[in-house]
Each structure stands twice: as C-alpha cells, then as structure tokens.
Design an enzyme around this catalytic site. Structure first.
Site, short mmCIF file in Angstrom:
data_model
loop_
_atom_site.label_atom_id
_atom_site.label_comp_id
_atom_site.label_asym_id
_atom_site.label_seq_id
_atom_site.Cartn_x
_atom_site.Cartn_y
_atom_site.Cartn_z
N LYS A 137 0.82 -1.20 0.00
CA LYS A 137 0.00 0.00 0.00
C LYS A 137 0.86 1.26 0.00
O LYS A 137 0.39 2.36 -0.25
CB LYS A 137 -0.89 0.00 1.25
CG LYS A 137 -1.64 -1.29 1.43
CD LYS A 137 -2.16 -1.43 2.89
CE LYS A 137 -2.46 -2.88 3.16
NZ LYS A 137 -2.58 -3.16 4.58
N GLU A 192 7.59 2.56 -6.17
CA GLU A 192 7.80 2.01 -4.83
C GLU A 192 7.86 3.12 -3.79
O GLU A 192 8.23 4.26 -4.11
CB GLU A 192 9.14 1.28 -4.79
CG GLU A 192 9.07 -0.21 -5.05
CD GLU A 192 8.63 -0.99 -3.83
OE1 GLU A 192 8.03 -0.41 -2.89
OE2 GLU A 192 8.88 -2.21 -3.80
N ASP A 204 14.73 -1.14 0.54
CA ASP A 204 15.54 -1.37 1.73
C ASP A 204 16.61 -2.42 1.36
O ASP A 204 17.61 -2.05 0.76
CB ASP A 204 14.59 -1.83 2.85
CG ASP A 204 15.24 -1.96 4.21
OD1 ASP A 204 16.31 -1.35 4.41
OD2 ASP A 204 14.69 -2.64 5.09
N LYS A 261 17.24 3.21 0.58
CA LYS A 261 18.07 2.98 1.77
C LYS A 261 19.27 2.15 1.33
O LYS A 261 19.38 0.98 1.69
CB LYS A 261 17.23 2.20 2.79
CG LYS A 261 17.14 2.82 4.17
CD LYS A 261 16.58 1.80 5.14
CE LYS A 261 15.19 2.15 5.61
NZ LYS A 261 14.70 1.21 6.66
N PHE A 304 14.49 4.05 10.34
CA PHE A 304 13.15 3.52 10.13
C PHE A 304 12.20 4.70 9.92
O PHE A 304 12.00 5.53 10.81
CB PHE A 304 12.66 2.65 11.29
CG PHE A 304 11.43 1.91 10.91
CD1 PHE A 304 11.50 0.73 10.18
CD2 PHE A 304 10.17 2.42 11.21
CE1 PHE A 304 10.36 0.06 9.78
CE2 PHE A 304 9.01 1.77 10.80
CZ PHE A 304 9.11 0.58 10.09
P1 IMP Z 1 13.02 -4.78 1.19
O1 IMP Z 1 12.49 -6.03 0.59
O2 IMP Z 1 13.96 -5.06 2.33
O3 IMP Z 1 13.66 -3.85 0.18
O4 IMP Z 1 11.81 -4.07 1.90
C1 IMP Z 1 10.97 -3.24 1.21
C2 IMP Z 1 9.70 -2.99 1.96
O5 IMP Z 1 9.92 -2.98 3.37
C3 IMP Z 1 9.14 -1.62 1.62
O6 IMP Z 1 8.33 -1.66 0.49
C4 IMP Z 1 8.40 -1.27 2.90
O7 IMP Z 1 7.11 -1.82 2.86
C5 IMP Z 1 9.20 -1.94 3.98
N1 IMP Z 1 10.16 -1.02 4.62
C6 IMP Z 1 11.51 -1.01 4.49
N2 IMP Z 1 12.07 -0.03 5.23
C7 IMP Z 1 11.05 0.60 5.84
C8 IMP Z 1 10.98 1.74 6.72
O8 IMP Z 1 12.00 2.37 7.11
N3 IMP Z 1 9.74 2.11 7.13
C9 IMP Z 1 8.60 1.46 6.73
N4 IMP Z 1 8.63 0.42 5.90
C10 IMP Z 1 9.83 -0.01 5.46
MG MG Z 2 6.22 -1.57 0.41
#
Ligand code: IMP
Ligand code: MG
Length: 181
Positions: free
Chosen positions: A43, A99, A103, A131, A152
């Site tokens: 979302k 997106e 992260d 990030k 975060f």
């Molecule tokens: P990844 O698979 O580790 O790249 O995570 C991506 C997803 O994790 C994002 O689309 C967010 O939904 C969530 N996410 C990662 N970092 C944060 C943050 O700092 N705050 C809130 N959601 C996060």
């Molecule tokens: Mg997400």
C-alpha cells in the site's frame, strides 16, 4: 485541532512535491512519444504514485501490485509473497514500478523477476526513498526521490505496524519513540 507531529521530520510535503516535479519532468523526457504503465506497489507507494502521476504528462495508465515481505515488525522477514496481481496487460509495454522505499531490495528483486514473465517492453523503477546502506541485492532504482541512511521511516505511505501512512511528511522513529506510538 493542532496537528501532532509523529517522529522527527526528514522531508516535508514541499520537499516531496519538489522531487516529484523534477522526476516527473525526467520521466516525460525519457518516454517522449511513448506510453507508460505506472505500477504502484500497495500500500505504501500510493501518495508518491499520485504525485508522480500529477507531475507527468506522458500518456499513462495505472495498476497496482502487492508484494509483502514485512510483517508488523521493523525488519524484513525475507519471504516475499505476491498477494495481489495486476490485471493490466504489460506485454510489450513500458512499465514503471513505483515504490515507497527500497531497503534490502529483496521485495523488488522478486517482483521484477515476476514482471519479466509478462514480457514487458521495458521496466524501470521509481522509488520515493532509497536505503542504499541496507542493500543486499544488486538492484538499482532508475528514479529516486531521496537517498536516506539506515533509519526507520514512516509517513507519506510508509507504515509502522500499518499505521501512520497518512502523515503528510516523511519522518523517522527510533528506539524510545516506538513506545510512544
Ligand atoms: P526490502 O524487501 O527489504 O527492500 O523491503 C521493502 C519494503 O519494506 C518496503 O516496500 C516497505 O514496505 C518496507 N520497509 C523497508 N524499510 C522501511 C521503513 O523504514 N519504514 C517502513 N517500511 C519499510
Ligand atoms: Mg512496500
């Protein structure tokens, strides 16, 4: 009623609007004479997706996909699931995945591999936040709103435990802040 500020503000609505306009102009340039599909990840991408659509003039359609790797905690589970599939036809179309944040890159890597199966003409990524210090995959986003440190963040689509997505700014929370939420 005075608005209660949640967390420490990183980017205001003005900052975000400015970047969305700049990126929108770049997308218009890059896709001149073409059409694009904006594919928002649910979302979290919704507020940013709306901005990007507002500030582009290239003919576009929109659809959504849900790929989840997060539970209610602040760290990724590493397991990605597609829980909502877009109905739009992407065959030989230009897709821009929109997106909220990249992260580790785990979610996006999985999602991009899934999209390739649909035979798109091109796929690019437009993320509000990047990030980079947390990246464990060799992914790069083509359009990035802001590069951030390992914080975060919440607001402007981003949640903590499904809350705070509606904040009109991006802020970060740490340690003790969490107990106050
Ligand atoms: P990844 O698979 O580790 O790249 O995570 C991506 C997803 O994790 C994002 O689309 C967010 O939904 C969530 N996410 C990662 N970092 C944060 C943050 O700092 N705050 C809130 N959601 C996060
Ligand atoms: Mg997400």
């Amino acid at each position: 009623m005075a608005e209660k500020q949640i967390g420490k503000i990183l980017y205001t609505q003005e900052d975000i609007t400015r970047r969305a306009k700049e990126i929108g102009a770049q997308i218009d340039k890059d896709y001149e004479g073409e059409e694009v599909i904006f594919l928002g990840t649910l979302k979290g991408s919704v507020p940013w997706l709306v901005d990007i659509m507002k500030y582009t003039t290239v003919p576009s359609s929109v659809d959504f996909i849900t790929a989840s790797s997060y539970g209610s905690s602040m760290t990724s589970s590493g397991v990605v699931k597609i829980t909502y599939e877009p109905a739009i036809n992407m065959y030989k179309k230009n897709v821009i995945v929109v997106e909220d944040i990249i992260d580790t890159g785990n979610t996006l890597k999985y999602l991009l591999a899934k999209l390739e199966e649909r035979g798109p003409k091109s796929v690019r990524v437009c993320s509000m936040l990047n990030k980079e210090p947390r990246r464990t995959t060799n992914l790069h986003a083509d359009y990035v709103g802001f590069e951030i440190d390992d914080l975060f963040v919440i607001g402007y689509g981003l949640d903590y435990d499904q809350k705070f997505r509606g904040l009109p700014y991006i802020s970060y929370i740490e340690g003790d802040d969490v107990e106050l939420l």
